[in-house]
Design a protein around this motif. Sequence first.
Motif, PDB file in Angstrom:
ATOM      1  N   GLY A 348      -8.900   9.585   9.158  1.00 42.35           N
ATOM      2  CA  GLY A 348      -7.783   9.139   8.332  1.00 42.35           C
ATOM      3  C   GLY A 348      -6.528   9.983   8.524  1.00 42.35           C
ATOM      4  N   PHE A 349      -5.411   9.315   8.817  1.00 43.89           N
ATOM      5  CA  PHE A 349      -4.095   9.952   8.890  1.00 43.89           C
ATOM      6  C   PHE A 349      -3.198   9.185   7.924  1.00 43.89           C
ATOM      7  CE2 PHE A 349      -6.309  11.053  12.677  1.00 43.89           C
ATOM      8  CZ  PHE A 349      -5.907  12.348  12.972  1.00 43.89           C
ATOM      9  N   GLN A 350      -3.015   9.768   6.751  1.00 44.36           N
ATOM     10  CA  GLN A 350      -2.508   9.067   5.577  1.00 44.36           C
ATOM     11  C   GLN A 350      -1.090   9.523   5.218  1.00 44.36           C
ATOM     12  OE1 GLN A 350      -4.104  10.627   1.865  1.00 44.36           O
ATOM     13  NE2 GLN A 350      -4.637   8.548   1.243  1.00 44.36           N
ATOM     14  N   LEU A 351      -0.204   8.533   5.044  1.00 41.56           N
ATOM     15  CA  LEU A 351       1.140   8.796   4.530  1.00 41.56           C
ATOM     16  C   LEU A 351       1.228   8.231   3.119  1.00 41.56           C
ATOM     17  CD1 LEU A 351       3.406   7.754   7.567  1.00 41.56           C
ATOM     18  CD2 LEU A 351       2.625  10.059   6.961  1.00 41.56           C
ATOM     19  N   HIS A 352       1.670   9.021   2.165  1.00 44.58           N
ATOM     20  CA  HIS A 352       1.832   8.535   0.801  1.00 44.58           C
ATOM     21  C   HIS A 352       3.107   7.697   0.727  1.00 44.58           C
ATOM     22  CE1 HIS A 352      -1.451  11.028  -0.415  1.00 44.58           C
ATOM     23  NE2 HIS A 352      -0.809  12.156  -0.175  1.00 44.58           N
ATOM     24  N   LYS A 353       3.004   6.505   0.178  1.00 44.79           N
ATOM     25  CA  LYS A 353       4.171   5.630   0.081  1.00 44.79           C
ATOM     26  C   LYS A 353       5.299   6.275  -0.710  1.00 44.79           C
ATOM     27  CE  LYS A 353       1.866   1.134   0.554  1.00 44.79           C
ATOM     28  NZ  LYS A 353       1.550  -0.143  -0.123  1.00 44.79           N
ATOM     29  N   SER A 354       4.945   7.122  -1.679  1.00 46.01           N
ATOM     30  CA  SER A 354       5.967   7.772  -2.494  1.00 46.01           C
ATOM     31  C   SER A 354       6.763   8.817  -1.716  1.00 46.01           C
ATOM     32  CB  SER A 354       5.311   8.426  -3.712  1.00 46.01           C
ATOM     33  OG  SER A 354       4.383   9.428  -3.299  1.00 46.01           O
TER      34      SER A 354
END
Length: 361
Positions: A348-354
């Motif tokens: 998982g390589f996750q970007l927070h929408k906020s």
Amino acid sequence: MPYLVRERLFIGNIGDAAEVLQKGSDEITHILSFLSSASISFFSEWRSGILIPSKEISKIYAGGSGSEDISSDASKSSLSPDKLLYSLENAGKDLKFVRMAVPLRDIEHENLLDYLDVCLDFIEEGRKKGSVLVHCFAGVSRSAAIVTAYLMKSEQLSKEDALKSLRESCETVCPNDGFLDQLKMFEEMGFKVNRTNPIYKRFRLKVLGESYNRGEKIDDSKFGADPGLPAETISSNIQTSSNETHPSPLYRCKKCRRLIALQENVLDHVPGEGETSFEWHKRRSGNPFNRSDDNECSSIFIEPLRWMTAAMEGALQGKLSCAHCEARLGYFNWSGIQCSCGSWITPGFQLHKSRVDISSV
């Protein structure tokens, strides 16, 4: 003897290849070899005029064990088309064969997809100029997977129909389950390896994750290009179609506006079942039967890119920070991350929408 699959296309094992090289052939002019290493050293005896009985080739290559010897060099070699070896093999005085060697092991996690284009082109060209023998060690899995892919593409057959047709010529063929899964992906991509297709991107990420978990170092070249550098390449990566009036979204750091991802870097996933995907004892609020907002993802998952310093340095997990202002953008974990919708994405390589802005410019 090799089996005739189609006109000027044969499938066989290493003994068949040895027999052709030793005694020559009135038909076969091209040989496509799938072995644990691309090394052609064990065929060199023919160039010096020394003939080794074909039954001995298996013993030489297998180290007398009856199965292939995967050397440390072979197991460490990266699966990349530029590792293929081409050669002009000589048998006796006047017999010559064009041979391509592919370093591919018969194990489920091997990357077959990245070799399909060059191998299918070799078969097609070989059939135009003569006849082609496709072989692996036993003639059961690797060679069968490639010939099945060739039938799928050349005759527009499904994986099942192509394999069934091949078994009419050679009933013993049986590609391993990993190769069968990749052939299904090949079919779903329209009989071509489209590296921008979400199917391929998910597969590529899975391959990288499995390599990491086996303790292999992930080469920097396996990470996607940093879309923020150089700036002049950005416009060429914004894709539009004839039916669209708006370019694909761009993802920027909310704090400094640095470009961090293109739409083509985003990996879609099937939404999970919301809170029901998490621990059984997690407390629920509101009406448990109202699931309208349960599956809303609070994050975007992307492929690994070269601005992800910690990931490139080999860390198992850590923060994803903007390469310009160092603002925290998200998190990565090679073992996987569970999205807020409940789906588990591995790795998982996750970007927070906020933490990101989505725009067209």
